[in-house]
Design a protein around this motif. Structure first.
Motif, PDB file in Angstrom:
ATOM      1  N   UNK A  70       0.698  -1.483  -0.238  1.00  0.00           N
ATOM      2  CA  UNK A  70      -0.100  -0.032   0.105  1.00  0.00           C
ATOM      3  C   UNK A  70       1.109   1.043   0.490  1.00  0.00           C
ATOM      4  N   UNK A  71       1.644   0.658   0.270  1.00  0.00           N
ATOM      5  CA  UNK A  71       2.966   2.688   0.671  1.00  0.00           C
ATOM      6  C   UNK A  71       3.030   3.300  -0.671  1.00  0.00           C
ATOM      7  N   UNK A  72       4.207   2.146  -1.257  1.00  0.00           N
ATOM      8  CA  UNK A  72       4.799   1.877  -2.491  1.00  0.00           C
ATOM      9  C   UNK A  72       3.179   2.194  -3.382  1.00  0.00           C
ATOM     10  N   UNK A  73       2.262   1.597  -3.702  1.00  0.00           N
ATOM     11  CA  UNK A  73       1.336   2.134  -3.905  1.00  0.00           C
ATOM     12  C   UNK A  73       1.267   3.896  -4.247  1.00  0.00           C
ATOM     13  N   UNK A  74       0.777   4.325  -2.547  1.00  0.00           N
ATOM     14  CA  UNK A  74       0.670   5.586  -2.685  1.00  0.00           C
ATOM     15  C   UNK A  74       1.894   6.805  -2.935  1.00  0.00           C
ATOM     16  N   UNK A  75       3.062   5.962  -2.910  1.00  0.00           N
ATOM     17  CA  UNK A  75       4.198   6.771  -3.913  1.00  0.00           C
ATOM     18  C   UNK A  75       3.655   6.985  -4.497  1.00  0.00           C
ATOM     19  N   UNK A  81       0.771  11.876 -10.208  1.00  0.00           N
ATOM     20  CA  UNK A  81       0.140  12.531 -10.004  1.00  0.00           C
ATOM     21  C   UNK A  81      -1.219  12.423 -10.048  1.00  0.00           C
ATOM     22  N   UNK A  82      -1.255  11.704  -9.730  1.00  0.00           N
ATOM     23  CA  UNK A  82      -2.583  10.692  -9.766  1.00  0.00           C
ATOM     24  C   UNK A  82      -3.277  10.667  -7.841  1.00  0.00           C
ATOM     25  N   UNK A  83      -2.517  10.805  -7.036  1.00  0.00           N
ATOM     26  CA  UNK A  83      -2.971  10.878  -5.236  1.00  0.00           C
ATOM     27  C   UNK A  83      -3.913  12.083  -5.597  1.00  0.00           C
TER      28      UNK A  83
END
Length: 105
Positions: A70-75, A81-83
């Motif tokens: 999950x951390x890697x996906x958020x990073x 620029x999708x977050x």
């Protein structure tokens, strides 16, 4: 840790010996007519702060481990620029955290 020294047995440190002292004079003995005092058991009290620390430690032990996927996906989402950040949800979470911290005082 608090110790109640008012209830210490005054006869607990009295030495009783027979025979003579190092100087060769008869040793003094403690009076034998002293009434024995009942012994008190030891007790321990935990402060409210220590109880809070213990509760926090228990809660932390129950928390799940870090989900590295999950951390890697958020990073990755941040880097691309999708977050998107929801300011209302962020403000609500910060207020909740402050309330939780205020309760620890």
């Amino acid at each position: 840790m608090a110790i109640d020294i008012k209830q210490v047995n005054p006869h607990a440190n009295t030495r009783i010996s027979t025979g003579t002292s190092a100087k060769g004079t008869p040793a003094q003995t403690a009076p034998t007519n002293a009434a024995p005092t009942p012994q008190k058991s030891d007790s321990v009290s935990i402060t409210p702060q220590a109880q809070q620390i213990q509760n926090v430690q228990t809660k932390m032990a129950d928390m799940p481990e870090i989900d590295q996927k999950k951390v890697d996906a958020i990073k990755a989402a941040i880097a691309e620029g999708r977050y998107k950040i929801d300011p209302e949800k962020l403000a609500s979470n910060i207020a909740s955290l402050e309330n939780d911290l205020k309760d620890l005082d």
